[in-house]
Design a protein around this motif. Structure first.
Motif, PDB file in Angstrom:
ATOM      1  N   GLU A 130       5.190  -0.739   6.786  1.00 29.26           N
ATOM      2  CA  GLU A 130       4.906   0.310   6.246  1.00 29.26           C
ATOM      3  C   GLU A 130       3.442   0.103   5.548  1.00 29.26           C
ATOM      4  O   GLU A 130       3.011  -1.147   4.771  1.00 29.26           O
ATOM      5  CB  GLU A 130       5.727   0.609   4.980  1.00 29.26           C
ATOM      6  CG  GLU A 130       5.109   2.082   4.176  1.00 29.26           C
ATOM      7  CD  GLU A 130       5.905   2.231   3.067  1.00 29.26           C
ATOM      8  OE1 GLU A 130       5.628   3.427   2.246  1.00 29.26           O
ATOM      9  OE2 GLU A 130       6.701   1.532   2.646  1.00 29.26           O
ATOM     10  N   TYR A 131       2.214   0.730   5.915  1.00 28.68           N
ATOM     11  CA  TYR A 131       0.836   0.602   5.694  1.00 28.68           C
ATOM     12  C   TYR A 131       0.689   1.561   4.477  1.00 28.68           C
ATOM     13  O   TYR A 131       0.906   2.612   4.504  1.00 28.68           O
ATOM     14  CB  TYR A 131       0.097   1.025   6.719  1.00 28.68           C
ATOM     15  CG  TYR A 131      -1.566   0.424   6.619  1.00 28.68           C
ATOM     16  CD1 TYR A 131      -1.877  -0.562   5.935  1.00 28.68           C
ATOM     17  CD2 TYR A 131      -2.246   1.739   6.669  1.00 28.68           C
ATOM     18  CE1 TYR A 131      -3.339  -0.858   5.767  1.00 28.68           C
ATOM     19  CE2 TYR A 131      -3.715   1.380   6.348  1.00 28.68           C
ATOM     20  CZ  TYR A 131      -4.237   0.116   5.785  1.00 28.68           C
ATOM     21  OH  TYR A 131      -5.486  -0.016   5.462  1.00 28.68           O
ATOM     22  N   THR A 132       0.318   0.878   3.230  1.00 28.89           N
ATOM     23  CA  THR A 132       0.511   1.798   1.872  1.00 28.89           C
ATOM     24  C   THR A 132      -0.350   1.297   0.953  1.00 28.89           C
ATOM     25  O   THR A 132      -0.838  -0.104   1.153  1.00 28.89           O
ATOM     26  CB  THR A 132       2.124   1.613   1.342  1.00 28.89           C
ATOM     27  OG1 THR A 132       2.108   2.549   0.231  1.00 28.89           O
ATOM     28  CG2 THR A 132       2.524   0.111   1.032  1.00 28.89           C
TER      29      THR A 132
ATOM     30  N   ALA B  69      -1.908  -2.410   2.014  1.00 28.65           N
ATOM     31  CA  ALA B  69      -1.319  -3.530   2.273  1.00 28.65           C
ATOM     32  C   ALA B  69      -0.162  -3.210   3.150  1.00 28.65           C
ATOM     33  O   ALA B  69       0.215  -2.068   3.207  1.00 28.65           O
ATOM     34  CB  ALA B  69      -0.634  -4.394   1.349  1.00 28.65           C
ATOM     35  N   VAL B  70       0.544  -4.069   4.133  1.00 29.07           N
ATOM     36  CA  VAL B  70       1.417  -3.924   4.995  1.00 29.07           C
ATOM     37  C   VAL B  70       2.975  -4.423   4.206  1.00 29.07           C
ATOM     38  O   VAL B  70       2.741  -5.583   4.083  1.00 29.07           O
ATOM     39  CB  VAL B  70       1.378  -4.506   6.204  1.00 29.07           C
ATOM     40  CG1 VAL B  70       2.584  -4.192   6.965  1.00 29.07           C
ATOM     41  CG2 VAL B  70       0.101  -3.919   6.889  1.00 29.07           C
ATOM     42  N   VAL B  71       3.515  -3.408   4.102  1.00 25.38           N
ATOM     43  CA  VAL B  71       4.880  -3.746   3.008  1.00 25.38           C
ATOM     44  C   VAL B  71       6.156  -3.815   3.942  1.00 25.38           C
ATOM     45  O   VAL B  71       6.276  -2.915   5.034  1.00 25.38           O
ATOM     46  CB  VAL B  71       5.015  -2.824   1.917  1.00 25.38           C
ATOM     47  CG1 VAL B  71       6.386  -3.007   0.929  1.00 25.38           C
ATOM     48  CG2 VAL B  71       3.783  -3.237   1.082  1.00 25.38           C
TER      49      VAL B  71
ATOM     50  N   LEU C  33      -5.935  -3.282  10.201  1.00 26.96           N
ATOM     51  CA  LEU C  33      -4.686  -3.697   9.529  1.00 26.96           C
ATOM     52  C   LEU C  33      -3.536  -2.618   9.412  1.00 26.96           C
ATOM     53  O   LEU C  33      -2.411  -3.048   9.469  1.00 26.96           O
ATOM     54  CB  LEU C  33      -5.042  -3.872   7.983  1.00 26.96           C
ATOM     55  CG  LEU C  33      -4.315  -4.292   6.971  1.00 26.96           C
ATOM     56  CD1 LEU C  33      -3.256  -5.479   7.382  1.00 26.96           C
ATOM     57  CD2 LEU C  33      -4.735  -4.334   5.412  1.00 26.96           C
ATOM     58  N   GLY C  34      -4.045  -1.381   9.536  1.00 24.39           N
ATOM     59  CA  GLY C  34      -2.833  -0.380   9.650  1.00 24.39           C
ATOM     60  C   GLY C  34      -2.033  -0.257  10.837  1.00 24.39           C
ATOM     61  O   GLY C  34      -1.029   0.178  10.829  1.00 24.39           O
TER      62      GLY C  34
ATOM     63  N   TYR D 282      -1.243  -9.667   4.834  1.00 22.54           N
ATOM     64  CA  TYR D 282      -1.594  -8.583   5.642  1.00 22.54           C
ATOM     65  C   TYR D 282      -1.635  -7.585   4.562  1.00 22.54           C
ATOM     66  O   TYR D 282      -1.196  -6.401   4.207  1.00 22.54           O
ATOM     67  CB  TYR D 282      -0.338  -7.911   6.270  1.00 22.54           C
ATOM     68  CG  TYR D 282       0.285  -8.543   7.662  1.00 22.54           C
ATOM     69  CD1 TYR D 282      -0.134  -9.870   7.813  1.00 22.54           C
ATOM     70  CD2 TYR D 282       1.414  -7.844   8.397  1.00 22.54           C
ATOM     71  CE1 TYR D 282       0.573 -10.385   9.353  1.00 22.54           C
ATOM     72  CE2 TYR D 282       1.546  -8.507   9.583  1.00 22.54           C
ATOM     73  CZ  TYR D 282       1.214  -9.535   9.755  1.00 22.54           C
ATOM     74  OH  TYR D 282       1.765 -10.033  11.173  1.00 22.54           O
ATOM     75  N   ALA D 283      -3.017  -7.817   3.872  1.00 18.87           N
ATOM     76  CA  ALA D 283      -3.462  -7.090   3.038  1.00 18.87           C
ATOM     77  C   ALA D 283      -5.070  -7.029   2.822  1.00 18.87           C
ATOM     78  O   ALA D 283      -5.808  -7.956   3.381  1.00 18.87           O
ATOM     79  CB  ALA D 283      -2.808  -7.458   1.451  1.00 18.87           C
ATOM     80  N   GLU D 284      -5.757  -6.355   2.012  1.00 23.09           N
ATOM     81  CA  GLU D 284      -7.084  -6.153   1.837  1.00 23.09           C
ATOM     82  C   GLU D 284      -7.282  -7.560   0.735  1.00 23.09           C
ATOM     83  O   GLU D 284      -8.555  -7.994   0.979  1.00 23.09           O
ATOM     84  CB  GLU D 284      -7.624  -4.944   1.076  1.00 23.09           C
ATOM     85  CG  GLU D 284      -7.669  -4.011   2.182  1.00 23.09           C
ATOM     86  CD  GLU D 284      -8.018  -2.505   1.778  1.00 23.09           C
ATOM     87  OE1 GLU D 284      -8.382  -1.689   2.480  1.00 23.09           O
ATOM     88  OE2 GLU D 284      -7.848  -2.278   0.238  1.00 23.09           O
TER      89      GLU D 284
END
Length: 320
Positions: free
Chosen positions: A16-18, A3-5, A297-298, A92-94
């Motif tokens: 942040e893609y984490t 997800a993007v945080v 997404l990243g 913004y996540a799977e």
């Protein structure tokens, strides 16, 4: 899941893609596997802290995907259903958990990507055209950023209602895109109010749909006819400074509103009605969805940079 945080507010670099824990639906909720998430200017306001949210948070409001788990008490939705949403923070996540009452079914003839591209902006354009100023045949409307995602939808919906559309753009390429969407006249931003007056024989337009904000606001007011409506639905160029209400009086008893989508989809029946109209027009071919950029997404940071630099036209999507 990935997800993007946002852990601290700021520019695109704070995205942040984490890894995040896999979510699970509670009572009245559904778990959705995200097929596509829409990128919108409101996401940048959340990221910057202009619209504050508790930190940290997974960013994104809009998307579409497949239901993969249903919580207790949910009726009318099943595993495998394709749904879309406009106000599901964490998109913004799977995967994302959503209230079942805030998702809408995506009908046959509409892809998940089309639904993700049209949910928030499509229903925003719907309430602006049908409720904020109900456009009538013969109206003349001014649409700012006419080649952007919102501008293209506003232009097409105004034409469906029988209006004459004047659009503003910044380049020749964007002018061609706006004209293909149905804009009758297209002008550049520099001196646009004077050009609008010329195109309307000095009368002005019935309504301005302005999502640009600070850079266009004064000219937008000067573009209106007497008792015209200024619908300021966004602020891509920054917030508008305070306004003395007597300005509206002096410029012809103008109307000014600063609406938001959630106030126009309060009841589920209204949400479903707007979604049904928008998706129905897409399925019939009456509304064309221009998905101009698809990012992994990243690459959310790049998407935000491109959106705010106005390097894009149409809709931007993130694909998990």
């Amino acid at each position: 899941m990935r997800a993007v945080v946002v852990s601290a507010t700021g520019g695109p670099e704070v995205l942040e893609y984490t890894e995040r824990p896999d979510p699970a639906p509670g009572s009245g909720e559904v778990l959705v596997e995200v097929a596509a998430a829409g990128v919108n200017f409101i996401d940048t306001y959340h990221r910057e802290g202009r619209y504050p949210l508790p930190l940290p948070f997974v960013i994104g409001l809009e998307g579409a995907g497949r239901v993969i788990e249903v919580g207790d008490g949910v009726t009318g939705l099943s595993v495998g259903d394709v749904v879309a949403w406009t106000d599901g923070l964490g998109s913004y996540a799977e995967r994302v958990v959503l209230p079942a009452g805030r998702v809408v079914p995506v009908p046959q003839g509409v892809t998940a990507e089309q639904a993700a591209a049209a949910a928030l902006q499509g229903m925003t354009a719907h309430y602006l055209i049908h409720d904020v100023h109900p456009v009538r045949p013969g109206d003349t409307v001014l649409v700012h950023a006419a080649a952007g995602g919102m501008g293209l939808l506003l232009t097409q919906m105004a034409k469906l209602r029988g209006a004459r559309v004047i659009g503003t753009v910044s380049t020749d390429e964007k002018e061609e895109i706006a004209r293909r969407a149905g804009a009758d006249e297209v002008v550049r931003y520099d001196g646009f109010a004077e050009k609008v007056r010329e195109l309307t024989d000095g009368v002005g337009v019935d309504v301005v749909y302005d999502g640009v904000g600070k850079a266009t606001f004064e000219g937008s007011l000067d573009s209106l006819r007497r008792r015209g409506m200024m619908a300021l639905y966004g602020g891509a160029s920054g917030p508008v400074p305070p306004l003395d209400p007597m300005t509206l009086n002096a410029k012809g008893s103008l109307f000014l509103t600063r609406p938001k989508l959630n106030d126009y989809i309060v009841e589920r029946e209204e949400l479903l009605r707007r979604a049904s109209d928008v998706f129905g027009w897409i399925a019939s071919g009456d509304l064309k969805i221009n998905i101009s950029h698809r990012y992994p997404l990243g690459d959310a940071r790049q998407a935000h940079e491109d959106l705010q630099a106005r390097r894009t036209t149409g809709k931007l999507l993130l694909i998990p």
